[in-house]
Scaffold this active site. Sequence first.
Site, PDB file in Angstrom:
ATOM      1  N   GLU A 117     -16.747-104.146  -6.380  1.00 57.40           N
ATOM      2  CA  GLU A 117     -18.064-104.577  -7.112  1.00 57.40           C
ATOM      3  C   GLU A 117     -17.985-105.557  -8.421  1.00 57.40           C
ATOM      4  OE1 GLU A 117     -19.311-100.643  -8.393  1.00 57.40           O
ATOM      5  OE2 GLU A 117     -18.914 -99.750  -6.118  1.00 57.40           O
ATOM      6  N   ASN A 165     -15.075-105.309  -1.597  1.00 60.73           N
ATOM      7  CA  ASN A 165     -15.901-104.144  -1.368  1.00 60.73           C
ATOM      8  C   ASN A 165     -17.109-103.957  -2.327  1.00 60.73           C
ATOM      9  OD1 ASN A 165     -16.203-101.578   0.141  1.00 60.73           O
ATOM     10  ND2 ASN A 165     -15.901-100.573  -1.839  1.00 60.73           N
ATOM     11  N   HIS A 183     -24.226 -97.007   0.349  1.00 59.87           N
ATOM     12  CA  HIS A 183     -24.790 -95.919  -0.360  1.00 59.87           C
ATOM     13  C   HIS A 183     -26.293 -96.119  -0.328  1.00 59.87           C
ATOM     14  CE1 HIS A 183     -20.964 -94.326  -1.904  1.00 59.87           C
ATOM     15  NE2 HIS A 183     -20.611 -95.725  -2.542  1.00 59.87           N
ATOM     16  N   GLU A 198     -18.343 -96.879   2.472  1.00 57.03           N
ATOM     17  CA  GLU A 198     -18.732 -95.724   1.587  1.00 57.03           C
ATOM     18  C   GLU A 198     -20.016 -95.101   1.992  1.00 57.03           C
ATOM     19  OE1 GLU A 198     -18.263 -96.580  -2.585  1.00 57.03           O
ATOM     20  OE2 GLU A 198     -16.520 -97.842  -2.408  1.00 57.03           O
ATOM     21  N   ASP A 247     -23.137 -92.860   2.435  1.00 56.50           N
ATOM     22  CA  ASP A 247     -24.049 -91.614   2.476  1.00 56.50           C
ATOM     23  C   ASP A 247     -25.203 -91.862   2.272  1.00 56.50           C
ATOM     24  OD1 ASP A 247     -22.158 -91.170  -0.864  1.00 56.50           O
ATOM     25  OD2 ASP A 247     -24.066 -92.345  -0.209  1.00 56.50           O
TER      26      ASP A 247
END
Length: 326
Positions: free
Chosen positions: A136, A178, A214, A242, A244
Amino acid sequence: MVTLLASGCLRVIGAQHGVAVGAAAKASALATDPDYGPVLSREFGMLTPENEMKWAQVHPERDRYDFSGADDLVAFAEQHDMAVRGHTLAWHSQNPGWLTGGSWTRDELISLLEDHIATVVGRYRGRIAQWDVVNEAWTPIGLRLNPSPWSTGIGADYLEIAFRAAHAADPDAQLFYNDYGIEVAGAKADHVYAMVADFVARGVPIHGVGLQMHVTSYFDVAQLEAQMARYEALGVKVGITEMDVRLPVPPTPADLDRQAGVYERAASACGRSPICDTLVLWGFTDRYSWVPSFYPGTGAALPFDEDYAEKPAYDGLVRGLQAGGP
Ligand code: G3I
């Protein structure tokens, strides 16, 4: 309802279709929750330490490292023939006070970053399949570097310094950038793509891009597919790192079905992509998800509920993996 294969479906089906299915894992849950480890090792062939390898946890004082949590998770993975994603070597969050509160020259910060990476990556040399070297780095709006000791103290070249240091410490590890918000078309996705293209052109050792995923249950997976496809031209991998899919809580049956659809289409997209072989969830049971504390009023983001019961999202992942690669 899909007829599920023998237990261990996600891990088994993923491997059958060329996708390593993983989950972020907590050392504390592994140590205290008797149900956590068995489900983790049965269903997943890869794990990412959720917090245990971040600077604040692994390097709490300038001259002291604490590998206890990371060692526990890496040992668990190796005991259960699971691959490991290292996370993360340079980020603007979860840095220790001695680092963020210090007054450092550029050269001092470069040495701190390089020494940290040499120590942490070197400790697990040959045991980590992929590293999130930088996480990030860019603000979603304005595309400035997220303020951190690295960006403000070193400058934009901290990213390639980190990648080069990681490669020197473990030449066999696949090194990833990432980020979130790059799963969809937009200025940030374009900016990161251009950065990766520049790294590739200049021989900076980068091997993949982590698309965090996400998302909500209204996410348009066609966007993900388009972002995955553009990286084929660069000769790097992409990974879902990651994932979800957060829902309003309590979720309705329609929410859960929509969530299952997003998991299904994302798993299928990875399986069908020639450059995606990694699908990692950010946790696996709603019992330990980060989502409720960061997005109040939402949760239920993962394929197992708080009692480790499979949700429709689990079946969606099975369907998506089965529809994926060869
Ligand atoms: O370790 C301390 C503990 O000593 C203290 O008692 C406790 C209560 O204050 O806090 C603990 O630290 C927490 C840490 O997780 C470890 O549990 C932090 O408060 C908490 O903010 C931190 O949240 C993590 C978050 O990153 C930080 O931004 C989440 O667990 C983690 O899931 C989340 O993961 C990030 C990825 O690394 C990068 N991508 C986004 C993703 C979600 O934010």
